[in-house]
Write a protein that holds these residues in place. Structure first.
Motif, PDB file in Angstrom:
ATOM      1  N   LEU A 198       0.876  -1.167   0.000  1.00 54.50           N
ATOM      2  CA  LEU A 198       0.000   0.000   0.000  1.00 54.50           C
ATOM      3  C   LEU A 198       0.911   1.214   0.000  1.00 54.50           C
ATOM      4  O   LEU A 198       1.572   1.476   0.996  1.00 54.50           O
ATOM      5  CB  LEU A 198      -0.874  -0.025   1.253  1.00 54.50           C
ATOM      6  CG  LEU A 198      -1.806   1.149   1.483  1.00 54.50           C
ATOM      7  CD1 LEU A 198      -2.810   1.263   0.361  1.00 54.50           C
ATOM      8  CD2 LEU A 198      -2.535   0.987   2.803  1.00 54.50           C
ATOM      9  N   THR A 199       0.995   1.895  -1.129  1.00 50.39           N
ATOM     10  CA  THR A 199       1.956   3.000  -1.213  1.00 50.39           C
ATOM     11  C   THR A 199       1.224   4.320  -1.404  1.00 50.39           C
ATOM     12  O   THR A 199       0.005   4.352  -1.584  1.00 50.39           O
ATOM     13  CB  THR A 199       2.956   2.767  -2.361  1.00 50.39           C
ATOM     14  OG1 THR A 199       2.245   2.766  -3.597  1.00 50.39           O
ATOM     15  CG2 THR A 199       3.677   1.446  -2.187  1.00 50.39           C
ATOM     16  N   PHE A 200       1.985   5.407  -1.332  1.00 53.55           N
ATOM     17  CA  PHE A 200       1.395   6.741  -1.317  1.00 53.55           C
ATOM     18  C   PHE A 200       0.916   7.191  -2.698  1.00 53.55           C
ATOM     19  O   PHE A 200       1.538   6.884  -3.702  1.00 53.55           O
ATOM     20  CB  PHE A 200       2.394   7.750  -0.771  1.00 53.55           C
ATOM     21  CG  PHE A 200       2.806   7.453   0.634  1.00 53.55           C
ATOM     22  CD1 PHE A 200       1.855   7.174   1.607  1.00 53.55           C
ATOM     23  CD2 PHE A 200       4.135   7.431   0.993  1.00 53.55           C
ATOM     24  CE1 PHE A 200       2.228   6.890   2.899  1.00 53.55           C
ATOM     25  CE2 PHE A 200       4.516   7.146   2.288  1.00 53.55           C
ATOM     26  CZ  PHE A 200       3.558   6.879   3.242  1.00 53.55           C
ATOM     27  N   ALA A 201      -0.179   7.949  -2.695  1.00 57.33           N
ATOM     28  CA  ALA A 201      -0.721   8.472  -3.952  1.00 57.33           C
ATOM     29  C   ALA A 201       0.041   9.709  -4.407  1.00 57.33           C
ATOM     30  O   ALA A 201      -0.079  10.126  -5.538  1.00 57.33           O
ATOM     31  CB  ALA A 201      -2.200   8.803  -3.786  1.00 57.33           C
ATOM     32  N   LEU A 202       0.790  10.297  -3.482  1.00 60.43           N
ATOM     33  CA  LEU A 202       1.571  11.479  -3.830  1.00 60.43           C
ATOM     34  C   LEU A 202       3.049  11.100  -3.885  1.00 60.43           C
ATOM     35  O   LEU A 202       3.497  10.227  -3.149  1.00 60.43           O
ATOM     36  CB  LEU A 202       1.377  12.580  -2.782  1.00 60.43           C
ATOM     37  CG  LEU A 202      -0.073  12.949  -2.466  1.00 60.43           C
ATOM     38  CD1 LEU A 202      -0.118  14.099  -1.470  1.00 60.43           C
ATOM     39  CD2 LEU A 202      -0.823  13.311  -3.725  1.00 60.43           C
ATOM     40  N   VAL A 232      -0.990  15.484 -12.525  1.00 63.46           N
ATOM     41  CA  VAL A 232      -1.569  16.579 -11.761  1.00 63.46           C
ATOM     42  C   VAL A 232      -0.502  17.112 -10.808  1.00 63.46           C
ATOM     43  O   VAL A 232       0.108  16.352 -10.059  1.00 63.46           O
ATOM     44  CB  VAL A 232      -2.795  16.081 -10.979  1.00 63.46           C
ATOM     45  CG1 VAL A 232      -3.243  17.108  -9.958  1.00 63.46           C
ATOM     46  CG2 VAL A 232      -3.926  15.745 -11.943  1.00 63.46           C
ATOM     47  N   PHE A 238       5.641  15.355  -2.171  1.00 62.44           N
ATOM     48  CA  PHE A 238       4.243  15.666  -2.472  1.00 62.44           C
ATOM     49  C   PHE A 238       4.123  16.614  -3.656  1.00 62.44           C
ATOM     50  O   PHE A 238       3.297  17.503  -3.667  1.00 62.44           O
ATOM     51  CB  PHE A 238       3.552  16.271  -1.251  1.00 62.44           C
ATOM     52  CG  PHE A 238       3.751  15.491   0.008  1.00 62.44           C
ATOM     53  CD1 PHE A 238       3.437  14.142   0.051  1.00 62.44           C
ATOM     54  CD2 PHE A 238       4.245  16.086   1.151  1.00 62.44           C
ATOM     55  CE1 PHE A 238       3.617  13.403   1.209  1.00 62.44           C
ATOM     56  CE2 PHE A 238       4.435  15.362   2.309  1.00 62.44           C
ATOM     57  CZ  PHE A 238       4.123  14.016   2.336  1.00 62.44           C
ATOM     58  N   ALA A 273       0.504  14.009  -8.073  1.00 63.59           N
ATOM     59  CA  ALA A 273      -0.235  12.784  -7.827  1.00 63.59           C
ATOM     60  C   ALA A 273       0.368  11.742  -8.760  1.00 63.59           C
ATOM     61  O   ALA A 273       0.654  12.037  -9.919  1.00 63.59           O
ATOM     62  CB  ALA A 273      -1.709  12.988  -8.120  1.00 63.59           C
ATOM     63  N   ARG A 274       0.578  10.530  -8.259  1.00 62.75           N
ATOM     64  CA  ARG A 274       1.282   9.526  -9.057  1.00 62.75           C
ATOM     65  C   ARG A 274       0.484   9.162 -10.310  1.00 62.75           C
ATOM     66  O   ARG A 274      -0.751   9.187 -10.298  1.00 62.75           O
ATOM     67  CB  ARG A 274       1.531   8.261  -8.230  1.00 62.75           C
ATOM     68  CG  ARG A 274       0.243   7.566  -7.839  1.00 62.75           C
ATOM     69  CD  ARG A 274       0.489   6.306  -7.030  1.00 62.75           C
ATOM     70  NE  ARG A 274      -0.773   5.807  -6.510  1.00 62.75           N
ATOM     71  CZ  ARG A 274      -0.874   4.964  -5.502  1.00 62.75           C
ATOM     72  NH1 ARG A 274       0.199   4.509  -4.900  1.00 62.75           N
ATOM     73  NH2 ARG A 274      -2.060   4.561  -5.085  1.00 62.75           N
ATOM     74  N   GLY A 294       6.319   3.285  -6.267  1.00 63.09           N
ATOM     75  CA  GLY A 294       5.978   2.955  -4.882  1.00 63.09           C
ATOM     76  C   GLY A 294       6.389   1.540  -4.530  1.00 63.09           C
ATOM     77  O   GLY A 294       6.915   1.279  -3.446  1.00 63.09           O
ATOM     78  N   SER A 309      -4.500   0.079  -7.015  1.00 59.58           N
ATOM     79  CA  SER A 309      -4.905   1.347  -6.428  1.00 59.58           C
ATOM     80  C   SER A 309      -5.045   2.404  -7.527  1.00 59.58           C
ATOM     81  O   SER A 309      -4.794   2.121  -8.692  1.00 59.58           O
ATOM     82  CB  SER A 309      -3.861   1.756  -5.393  1.00 59.58           C
ATOM     83  OG  SER A 309      -4.356   2.812  -4.617  1.00 59.58           O
ATOM     84  N   ASP A 310      -5.425   3.608  -7.097  1.00 63.98           N
ATOM     85  CA  ASP A 310      -5.691   4.648  -8.088  1.00 63.98           C
ATOM     86  C   ASP A 310      -4.448   5.469  -8.415  1.00 63.98           C
ATOM     87  O   ASP A 310      -3.671   5.807  -7.528  1.00 63.98           O
ATOM     88  CB  ASP A 310      -6.791   5.592  -7.577  1.00 63.98           C
ATOM     89  CG  ASP A 310      -8.172   4.977  -7.710  1.00 63.98           C
ATOM     90  OD1 ASP A 310      -8.275   3.892  -8.305  1.00 63.98           O
ATOM     91  OD2 ASP A 310      -9.140   5.574  -7.210  1.00 63.98           O
ATOM     92  N   VAL A 323      -3.596   9.109 -10.933  1.00 63.18           N
ATOM     93  CA  VAL A 323      -4.370  10.281 -11.344  1.00 63.18           C
ATOM     94  C   VAL A 323      -3.762  10.888 -12.619  1.00 63.18           C
ATOM     95  O   VAL A 323      -2.545  11.025 -12.712  1.00 63.18           O
ATOM     96  CB  VAL A 323      -4.377  11.353 -10.223  1.00 63.18           C
ATOM     97  CG1 VAL A 323      -5.252  12.538 -10.620  1.00 63.18           C
ATOM     98  CG2 VAL A 323      -4.878  10.752  -8.919  1.00 63.18           C
ATOM     99  N   ASN A 351      -9.185   9.856 -11.725  1.00 66.07           N
ATOM    100  CA  ASN A 351      -8.463   8.695 -11.199  1.00 66.07           C
ATOM    101  C   ASN A 351      -8.534   7.564 -12.207  1.00 66.07           C
ATOM    102  O   ASN A 351      -9.471   7.505 -13.021  1.00 66.07           O
ATOM    103  CB  ASN A 351      -9.104   8.200  -9.897  1.00 66.07           C
ATOM    104  CG  ASN A 351      -8.759   9.077  -8.713  1.00 66.07           C
ATOM    105  OD1 ASN A 351      -8.409  10.233  -8.874  1.00 66.07           O
ATOM    106  ND2 ASN A 351      -8.855   8.493  -7.530  1.00 66.07           N
TER     107      ASN A 351
END
Lengths: 496, 461
Positions: free
Chosen positions: B285-289, B309, B319, B322-323, B329, B350-351, B353, B365
Motif C-alpha cells: 500500500l503506497t502513497f498516492a503522492l 496533476v 508531495f 499525484a502519481r 511505490g 490502487s488509483d 491520477v 483517477n
C-alpha cells in the motif's frame, strides 16, 4: 546408519562400559565430534545407549608451550648455554631466545649463579652439575593429553607463564541402554510409494518425528493488513444496507470539498497550511450554476432560517482545485444527485477511501490517510437515530461501550464526538466524529424540507494501529512497510 | 475620522472601545487572547487586526487614515527610534513573528494608520502598535481598536475581547462604548453586543433530537445553556440536546429501508486482490503522492509526457505530484525490504491520477494493477504468467487477433530494450510488462533484476 563407526562404538561399549566419549575417541582414533555425531543418532533411535553429558576441562599448549615441548624450557636452554667455565651475563642474554625469562627462572631454581663483581662485568656460572627439565616433560605430557603427575600448582604456574591454556568441552559418559543392541537396523524417515506398493512398511522401523518443531510455512502471497481491515469495514456497511459511493476522484474543487458543506471561505481548513492545492489543473470549470448561486447566497446572506456568514463569497475561491481533504466532498455530490431526482428516495451511503492533508507529519500522521464515512438521508431522522445507528455500527466492530460528547463541525449541527472505552488503555478514547448535516448544506441542494441527513466518520488507520499495536504509521503504510509484519499478519476479525 | 482613501486595501473601519481594567497577573492572559484571536478568527490578521492601548497616554478623537508609507513615521512598539513605515517594513522583514504579516499591506500604495488628536500614532494595522500608547502592568484604562476587512468578524472579535475581560474591570462588566464616524458622515456605536432573537418550534426540536418534552422544560434546558428562553405560542435543537444530555437520548435505529450496492470497480478490485495474493504475490500500500522524479526521471521518462496533476504547495519533494504509475511505490517498498528472502513478489491495486479536460475538475483517477518480481533472475515468465492468470480470471482468452489478449513487442524507456511488450486487449493497449531497465533498478538503489507489469484495471471492467 549402521555404518562402520557406529558398529565399532557399540562393540566397544558392549565390552567396556561405562566409557567417556572423549576417551573412546582416542581409543578408536577418531575425531571426538564424529563420535558425538554417532551418539546423537543412536539417541534418536531409541534407548540403545545411555549418554550422560558432562563438562570437561582440559589443557592445551600455547605456541610458547609447544616451543618448550620441542626445545626445552627457557631456563633449561639458558642453563645449557652456559659453558663450564662460565659466561658473561651480557653474552648469555644474546645466546638463546627468551633468555631473560629463562635466566630468572634458572636463578630461582638455583641452577645457576652470578658473580656481579667479576672482571669485565657480571659473570654467570652453573651452580649444579646437572638438571632435569621438568617443565619440558610436563609440556610433552600435556601435548599428549595426559595430566599424570602434574600438580595443580604446576598447572597454575604454566597457565600464568602462558605455556598452556584451559579448554572446556562436552563429552558423554556412555553405557548400554535398555534396548542395547549391536546391530542397528536402518530407520526410515518417510513412508515412500515403494513401501506402500510392496508392503515393506510393515517390517520397517520409522524414525520418530519431533512434534515440537514447527512445520514448513506454505509459500503464498499476502494481503495488506490495512486493506484487510478496510474489507471488513466494507463488509459491515454492506451488511447494514449501505451502498458504496464512487470515491475514485482524489482531485476535487473547493466548491464540492468546502463551499457545498457550508464551510466559509476564510475557514482555517482552507489554508495552504492544511490543504494541498493543485497548480495544474488549477481550477475546476463546470458547476451546476443554479445550485452554485444558492450556495453563494447561503454563505453571504443566509437563508433557510440561517444568518449565513455575511462575507463576499468568491467564485474564484470555489473554483480552486485541491486534493480532497475528506470524502464528505463525494457525499455532497451524492446528496446533490439524490436531490435532483423527481421524487426523494431515502438513501444509506458509505465510503472508505483516501483523503489528503498538508499537515505536519509525525509517527501517527501522514499526508494521506483513509476516511470511513457513513450517511443516512431520510425524512424525520433524529439525533437518537444517529446515536442508535452509530451504536449498531460499532457493535459489529465489537465495541460496546460508547459515549457521545458535543463538538463543533462546520457542516453538522448538532455534532458529536464518539468515544469508546478502551479496555487495553483503560480509558475513553475518541474513535469518530458525527452529526446531522446542517440545513444550510441540504436545503440549497434542493432536498425537501423535513429530510435530514445523519452521518459519522472515522479514520481507517487509527483503529488498525490500535488493533495491531503498531506505533509508527510508516511501518504500516508506504514503502517503509515491514513486509515480515505483512507476511505474519492474521486474518481480520474486528469483533474478536 | 477620515476616509482611508484607497481601494487597493480593504480595511473597512475602526471599532473602538474602552475597558477600565486592573491587569495584575491577567496581563499575559490578555495578550494570549489577542494572539489566539489573531491566529484563528482573524486568519493571521488578514481579516481583523486588534490594537490595545493605554488610554491615559492618548487623546481622542482618533483618526483612521491611509498614507503613503514614506509619510508615516513613528516609534513602533519596543523600538527606541522613530522609523518611517518603509524602514519598519524593512526592519521587520527579519522578524520571525512579524514578517508573515507584512505581505498583507506591503505592495499597497498607502498603509493604514491610526492617529490620536495630537497626531500620535497608535498603530499601523495590521503590523505593529506605537510605543507611545503601550500597555503596561500599571495601565488602568484600555482602548481597544479593531480594524478589519470583514465587518462581521470584527464585531465578533471585539465582542469577544470585551465580554471576556469586562469581568476584571474596576466595576465588573462595564465597558464604555465608542462612536465611530464613517467616511460618509453616518455614525455607529461599538461594541454592539447585540442580542439575537430566534423563535423555534417545540415540535420540530423534539423531532430532530428524538425526544418528547414540553415547551416549559425545553425553555429551562435552553436557559441552562445561557440561551435565555421563554415559551411563546409556538421554542434550538443543538443546545436542547446538549442540555438534555446526548447520552440520555433514546437510541433508535432509523426506519430507513435500502438495498445496498457495491461500487463495481471496488468490487472487482477486491476480487482481484484476493486472487493475486493467492497467486503468490504480496500486497503493498503506497502513497498516492510522490515527487516529479519518481514518475519521470527515475523511470527514464519525460515529466511532460506523464500528464500528471501538479501540487501547488508541497511542503516536501514527496508531495509534488499525484502519481501516474504504481511502479515507483513498489520499487521503493522493495528497497526498504532488501533484507527479506528472495524472490520478492509484490503487487498493488490502487488509483493513479491523470489530467483529463473532459472532467469537471480537469482530472480523473484510474485504477491500476501493478506487480513486480524481484529476484536473482528477472523472472519475466513469472510476470507473464501472472498476466495470463489475470486474463484467465477475467475470462479474456489469449488470441493473436483482436478477440482476446496478446502481448506485442514495444519500446519503453523504463524497460530493457527488447524485453518490453504492450498488453493488448481487444486490439487496444491497456498496459505494459517487461524487464526493468538496469538504470531504473539502480536509481531505486536496487541491484537485482526485476520484471514488472502495470495495467489499467478499468479497461477490463
Amino acid at each position: 546408519m549402521a555404518d562402520d563407526l557406529t558398529s565399532r562404538v557399540l562393540k566397544y561399549l558392549s565390552e567396556n562400559e561405562p566409557i567417556d566419549s572423549y576417551e573412546l575417541s582416542k581409543i578408536l582414533e577418531q575425531d571426538h565430534q564424529k563420535i558425538v555425531g554417532v551418539i546423537k543418532s543412536l539417541q534418536a533411535s531409541g534407548d540403545i545407549i545411555d549418554a550422560k553429558q558432562q563438562q570437561n576441562k582440559s589443557y592445551e599448549l600455547t605456541d610458547e608451550g609447544k616451543q618448550v615441548a620441542d626445545g626445552g624450557s627457557h631456563e633449561a636452554r639458558v642453563y645449557n648455554a652456559i659453558p663450564d667455565d662460565g659466561i658473561s651475563q651480557a653474552e648469555l642474554m644474546k645466546s638463546v631466545p627468551n633468555a631473560k625469562i629463562g635466566f630468572s627462572k634458572a636463578m630461582q631454581a638455583g641452577w645457576i649463579q652470578m658473580d656481579k663483581k667479576a672482571e669485565g662485568g657480571a659473570k654467570v656460572t652453573k651452580k649444579i652439575d646437572g638438571i632435569v627439565d621438568v617443565v619440558q616433560e610436563c609440556m610433552r605430557k600435556i601435548e599428549n593429553l595426559s595430566l599424570d603427575g602434574i600438580s595443580d600448582n604446576q598447572k597454575n604456574e604454566f597457565k600464568k607463564r602462558k605455556l598452556v591454556q584451559e579448554i572446556k568441552f562436552t563429552s558423554y559418559i556412555l553405557s548400554k541402554g535398555p534396548n542395547f543392541t549391536l546391530s542397528i537396523e536402518k530407520q526410515e524417515v518417510e513412508l515412500t510409494p515403494l513401501m506402500i506398493s510392496k508392503g515393506t512398511w510393515k517390517g520397517t522401523s520409522f524414525k520418530e518425528y519431533n512434534f515440537n518443531a514447527l512445520g514448513v510455512m506454505p509459500s503464498s502471497g499476502h494481503l495488506h493488513p490495512l486493506l484487510k481491515v478496510r474489507a471488513e469495514y466494507r463488509q459491515i456497511f454492506l451488511e447494514m444496507g449501505f451502498t458504496e459511493m464512487p470515491t475514485n476522484n482524489f482531485i476535487e474543487s473547493s466548491f464540492w470539498n468546502f463551499d457545498t458543506l457550508f464551510q466559509p471561505q476564510q475557514h482555517p481548513a482552507r489554508d495552504a497550511h492544511d490543504t494541498f492545492f493543485i497548480s495544474d489543473p488549477a481550477t475546476a470549470e463546470e458547476f451546476p450554476m443554479d445550485y452554485l448561486e444558492r450556495v453563494k447566497k447561503v454563505h453571504s446572506e443566509g437563508g433557510y432560517g440561517s444568518q449565513g456568514y455575511k462575507y463576499d463569497w468568491s467564485l474564484d475561491e470555489a473554483k480552486k482545485n485541491i486534493l480532497r481533504t475528506h470524502t464528505t466532498a463525494v457525499t455532497a455530490r451524492m446528496l446533490y444527485q439524490v436531490a435532483q431526482q423527481p421524487e426523494f428516495k431515502p438513501v444509506k451511503y458509505f465510503s472508505i477511501d483516501r483523503v489528503f492533508r498538508n499537515e505536519n507529519l509525525d509517527a501517527t500522521h501522514l499526508a494521506e490517510f483513509h476516511q470511513i464515512e457513513g450517511v443516512v438521508a431520510d425524512y424525520g431522522l433524529t439525533l437518537g437515530d444517529l446515536i442508535g445507528i452509530i451504536n449498531a455500527f460499532f457493535q459489529k466492530l465489537g465495541i460496546t461501550k460508547l459515549r457521545f460528547k458535543p463538538a463543533y463541525n462546520p457542516y453538522t449541527e448538532p455534532s458529536m464526538e464518539v468515544f469508546s472505552y478502551h479496555e487495553g488503555l483503560k480509558k475513553w478514547v475518541e474513535i469518530g466524529n458525527s452529526g446531522i448535516f446542517r440545513p444550510e448544506m441540504l436545503l440549497p441542494m434542493g432536498l425537501p424540507e423535513g429530510v435530514n441527513a445523519i452521518a459519522w466518520g472515522l479514520s481507517l488507520e487509527r483503529p488498525t494501529m490500535i488493533k495491531y499495536k503498531i506505533d509508527n504509521i510508516r511501518e504500516l503504510i508506504g514503502p517503509k512497510v515491514n513486509l515480515q509484519m505483512v507476511y505474519d499478519n492474521p486474518v481480520c476479525r474486528l469483533d474478536k | 475620522m477620515s476616509d482611508p482613501g484607497s481601494s487597493c486595501y480593504k480595511y473597512l473601519l475602526d471599532y473602538t472601545n474602552i475597558l477600565r481594567i486592573i491587569f495584575q497577573d491577567r496581563y499575559k492572559s490578555f495578550i494570549d487572547l489577542q494572539d489566539k484571536l489573531h491566529q484563528n478568527i482573524c486568519r493571521r490578521r488578514t481579516l481583523v487586526a486588534i490594537g490595545t492601548h493605554d488610554l491615559d497616554s492618548i487623546q481622542g478623537p482618533f483618526i483612521y487614515d491611509a498614507k503613503p508609507p514614506t509619510d508615516i513615521k513613528f516609534k513602533a512598539l519596543n523600538q527606541t527610534e522613530e522609523y518611517t513605515a518603509v524602514e519598519l517594513m524593512q526592519l521587520y522583514s527579519g522578524d520571525s513573528h512579524l514578517k508573515s504579516y507584512l505581505p498583507i499591506i506591503q505592495d499597497k500604495p498607502v498603509y493604514p494608520v491610526i492617529y490620536d488628536k495630537n497626531s500620535v500614532v497608535l498603530s499601523m494595522p495590521p503590523i505593529i502598535n506605537g510605543e507611545h500608547s503601550k500597555i503596561t502592568l500599571e495601565t488602568r484604562n484600555v482602548f481597544i481598536e479593531c480594524t478589519a476587512t470583514d465587518l462581521t468578524k470584527a464585531k465578533i472579535v471585539l465582542d469577544t475581547i470585551v465580554t471576556m475581560f469586562s469581568q476584571y474591570c474596576d466595576e465588573p462588566f462595564i465597558v464604555e462604548q465608542a462612536e465611530v464616524i464613517k467616511p460618509d458622515g453616518t455614525s455607529v456605536i461599538y461594541p454592539e453586543l447585540a442580542y439575537r432573537h430566534e423563535i423555534v418550534n417545540v415540535d420540530d426540536i423534539n423531532k430532530k433530537v428524538g425526544i418528547n418534552i414540553d415547551g416549559d422544560r425545553m425553555a429551562r434546558l435552553l436557559t441552562k445553556m445561557c440561551l435565555e428562553s421563554e415559551v411563546i405560542d409556538g421554542g434550538k435543537n443543538l443546545h436542547v440536546a446538549i442540555a438534555y444530555g446526548y447520552n440520555n437520548l433514546n437510541w433508535t435505529i432509523p426506519n430507513t429501508n435500502t438495498i445496498s450496492n457495491q461500487f463495481p470497480l471496488n468490487k472487482l478490485t477486491d476480487l482481484m486482490r484476493q486472487e493475486i495474493a493467492a497467486s503468490g504475490f504480496t500486497e503493498v500500500l503506497t502513497f498516492a503522492l510522490c515527487s516529479r522524479d519518481d514518475i519521470a526521471d527515475k523511470l527514464r521518462q519525460d515529466i511532460k509526457t506523464r500528464n500528471a496533476v501538479q501540487i501547488a504547495n508541497p511542503k516536501t519533494l514527496e508531495f509534488q505530484v499525484a502519481r501516474t504509475t504504481l511502479l515507483p511505490g513498489i520499487l521503493k517498498t522493495i528497497y526498504h525490504n532488501k533484507n527479506m528472502p528472495l524472490p520478492l513478489k509484490l503487487f498493488e491495486i490502487s488509483d493513479v491520477v491523470f489530467k483529463d479536460s473532459k472532467k469537471d475538475v480537469g482530472s480523473r483517477n484510474e485504477r491500476h494493477l501493478c506487480a513486480v518480481n524481484y529476484s536473482k533472475s528477472s523472472g519475466f515468465e513469472i510476470i507473464h504468467g501472472l498476466l495470463d492468470r489475470i486474463m484467465q480470471l477475467l475470462e479474456i482468452p489469449p488470441s493473436q487477433d483482436n478477440s482476446g489478449y496478446k502481448i506485442k513487442a514495444a519500446e519503453d524507456a523504463t524497460y530493457f530494450p527488447g524485453r518490453c511488450a504492450d498488453i493488448m486487449v481487444h486490439g487496444k493497449s491497456i498496459g505494459k510488462l517487461g524487464v526493468l531497465h538496469p538504470e531504473v533498478i539502480t536509481t531505486f538503489d536496487l541491484n537485482l533484476p526485476c520484471a514488472a507489469l502495470e495495467l489499467n484495471l478499468e479497461a477490463l471492467k
